[in-house]
Design an enzyme around this catalytic site. Sequence first.
Site, short mmCIF file in Angstrom:
data_model
loop_
_atom_site.label_atom_id
_atom_site.label_comp_id
_atom_site.label_asym_id
_atom_site.label_seq_id
_atom_site.Cartn_x
_atom_site.Cartn_y
_atom_site.Cartn_z
N LEU A 21 0.81 -1.21 0.00
CA LEU A 21 0.00 0.00 0.00
C LEU A 21 0.85 1.26 0.00
O LEU A 21 0.43 2.29 -0.53
CB LEU A 21 -0.93 0.01 1.22
N GLY A 22 2.01 1.22 0.61
CA GLY A 22 2.85 2.41 0.65
C GLY A 22 4.16 2.15 1.34
O GLY A 22 4.34 1.15 2.04
N GLY A 24 7.18 4.28 3.58
CA GLY A 24 7.55 5.51 4.27
C GLY A 24 9.04 5.57 4.54
O GLY A 24 9.83 4.79 3.98
N PHE A 26 10.66 4.74 7.17
CA PHE A 26 11.21 3.60 7.91
C PHE A 26 10.43 2.30 7.68
O PHE A 26 10.91 1.23 8.03
CB PHE A 26 11.21 3.90 9.42
N GLY A 27 9.23 2.41 7.16
CA GLY A 27 8.43 1.20 7.10
C GLY A 27 7.64 1.04 5.82
O GLY A 27 7.52 1.95 5.01
N ASN A 28 7.14 -0.18 5.67
CA ASN A 28 6.24 -0.52 4.57
C ASN A 28 4.85 -0.78 5.14
O ASN A 28 4.71 -1.30 6.25
CB ASN A 28 6.71 -1.77 3.84
N VAL A 29 3.83 -0.45 4.36
CA VAL A 29 2.46 -0.77 4.73
C VAL A 29 1.91 -1.70 3.66
O VAL A 29 1.92 -1.37 2.47
CB VAL A 29 1.58 0.50 4.86
N ASP A 144 3.31 15.77 10.24
CA ASP A 144 3.59 15.36 8.86
C ASP A 144 2.28 15.17 8.08
O ASP A 144 2.12 14.20 7.34
CB ASP A 144 4.40 14.06 8.85
#
EC number: 2.7.11.10
Length: 745
Positions: A21-22, A24, A26-29, A144
């Site tokens: 989905l996305g 960022g 530091f992370g993935n969703v 943010d």
Amino acid sequence: MERPPGLRPGAGGPWEMRERLGTGGFGNVSLYQHRELDLKIAIKSCRLELSSKNRERWCHEIQIMKKLDHANVVKACDVPEELNFLINDVPLLAMEYCSGGDLRKLLNKPENCCGLKESQILSLLSDIGSGIRYLHENKIIHRDLKPENIVLQDVGGKTIHKIIDLGYAKDVDQGSLCTSFVGTLQYLAPELFENKPYTATVDYWSFGTMVFECIAGYRPFLHHLQPFTWHEKIKKKDPKCIFACEEMTGEVRFSSHLPQPNSLCSLIVEPMESWLQLMLNWDPQQRGGPIDLTLKQPRCFALMDHILNLKIVHILNMTSAKIISFLLPCDESLHSLQSRIERETGINTGSQELLSETGISLDPRKPASQCVLDGVRGCDSYMVYLFDKSKTVYEGPFASRSLSDCVNYIVQDSKIQLPIIQLRKVWAEAVHYVSGLKEDYSRLFQGQRAAMLSLLRYNANLTKMKNTLISASQQLKAKLEFFRKSIQLDLERYSEQMTYGISSEKMLKAWKEMEEKAIHYSEVGVIGYLEDQIMSLHTEIMELQKSPYGRRQGDLMESLEQRAIDLYKQLKHRPPDHLYSDSTEMVKIIVHTVQSQDRVLKELFGHLSKLLGCKQKIIDLLPKVEVALSNIKEADNTVMFMQGKRQKEIWHLLKIACTQSSARSLVGSSLEGTVTPPVSAWLPPTLADREHPLTCVVTPQDGETLAQMIEENLNCLGHLSTIIREANEDQSSSLMSLDWSWLAE
């Protein structure tokens, strides 16, 4: 299927990762779906090795997320047992899945290149404003906010906006704050960008920037430049400045007003500009406005609530194809609103017809607030349609919407070469113009549809009255037939007995007058001419329903809109070496769309005039039907009255006959020694042998009653005997000497 780092094959059990989905800082969703239960959740996993400090902050974010509970903040949920493991030494974060994508995806659609629709803007303002207020009340600063961190979810047909990614993992050491926001600097508040101490007002700047972009299609301050460049040019702007653009000369132009084009109605523009002036104030201490002591919140929230609570009615004047909007006080009557409409349009209040989208006329007994729907905002969501009842022919079409200066520039010279960067703005406005022409037609078509639905309601009412009329006519016809036959029989029987029995010239005359009235009322029940007119109207309405002009004719305009969108997409993807281009193809589409709109509007207004003409015929016919129905009911009541009156007269005659017969029987039985001539002796010789028509009447046999009557009349027997003797002597005496004045009652 792709798996998060560290996930062993089959370790997810029934949960399967469907898509990323996305990504960022530091992370993935990722989206996970349960194979059997069709459940969907979003899983956020860390994709980098984190320092102990940042690992602590990641875990802190998860704890905070699980405590939050608000409709406009994405909810955290328990990680399924099959997925509950550590990746890069940090736990996973499970969240509700929002299927509508993010706000960036919506803004990137070419049809939104000049901003979202008014209803979408107000919905976003309400949802995200509510979410930010909730976070701030819970001492949380997002820091943010940007379109990528606003997701959309459909709930019962309504789009709900939710805030995601609260940014705790990005709150790294102050020395590298800017680098932690790579890719999102365009929405950062100046104090965050400059690495200064900040408060909750940083979210106001980001929120204001987002709302401005949703209105105009681009960010407010020199949107084509990098933040490092435009910050230096903007930071000394006036506090009321909400927009800055660079002229062809390179000079920066500042404005305290929203740029055109946009989709906001005029009544919202001014308060929205005031709100943006609070949100986009460079000074963080002044940003958001002072605290309202009564409401105990910054002025920006009070003003936001004011904007969202405005009751605005949007009215499409079908005689001019213009939209007029009015701000409604809470207690305004519909008549008051119509007076304002008259001043604005020149259409007299008595000639105004206001229709809802379903073709229902607004109720003059109800307040003007019936023109707006609860929870529905924006002129693109709900419209009231104004018709002039004094006109049945709407000439149309009307002048197309005005071209913006940029679009008019390329229309005047389609071959002029412009820089690609500038051309993108011009073509965006061209797409907005073409889409606007299509939307103008769509609104007018909806107005025509409301007129058709109104016509069908009138027709249904006419049909109902016709059925009532036919039923009443048939009932009257049946009653008249019965009345005529019964009165003819009564007259025949009366004629047979009048020479030797009871007779009255007044009664006979009254009965004959009744017979003549019945003949006259038979003409009242003739309604064939009305039935013919009604059937003719039904046929006309059916033809109008079948007409192709009664259906949407905007296919060509939609095709042209798509062509304009495709051209705009191609322009956006042109490589940098294509520095200049002309607008020949785009101008062709604009011209073709204007011509197409002109054609379909001619057809639309021609069809609309037929609808209104047909409706006027029904309006003219309804009083005639009502009069005919009233006459039939009056005739029906009169016939029933005459029938009842005649029956009373007959029963009165029968009562007299019974009384006379009883009297004779009593006298005869009490005068045993008296020679009393029989009844036949009273009659003329020629009728003495004929049976009297009333001999069938039974004499009362009740013993007690007779005894009482005899006792009460003993004193009168002598007098009665004398009368009978005189009657015997005078054969010419008859019942004609009785008082018949009751017949005149």
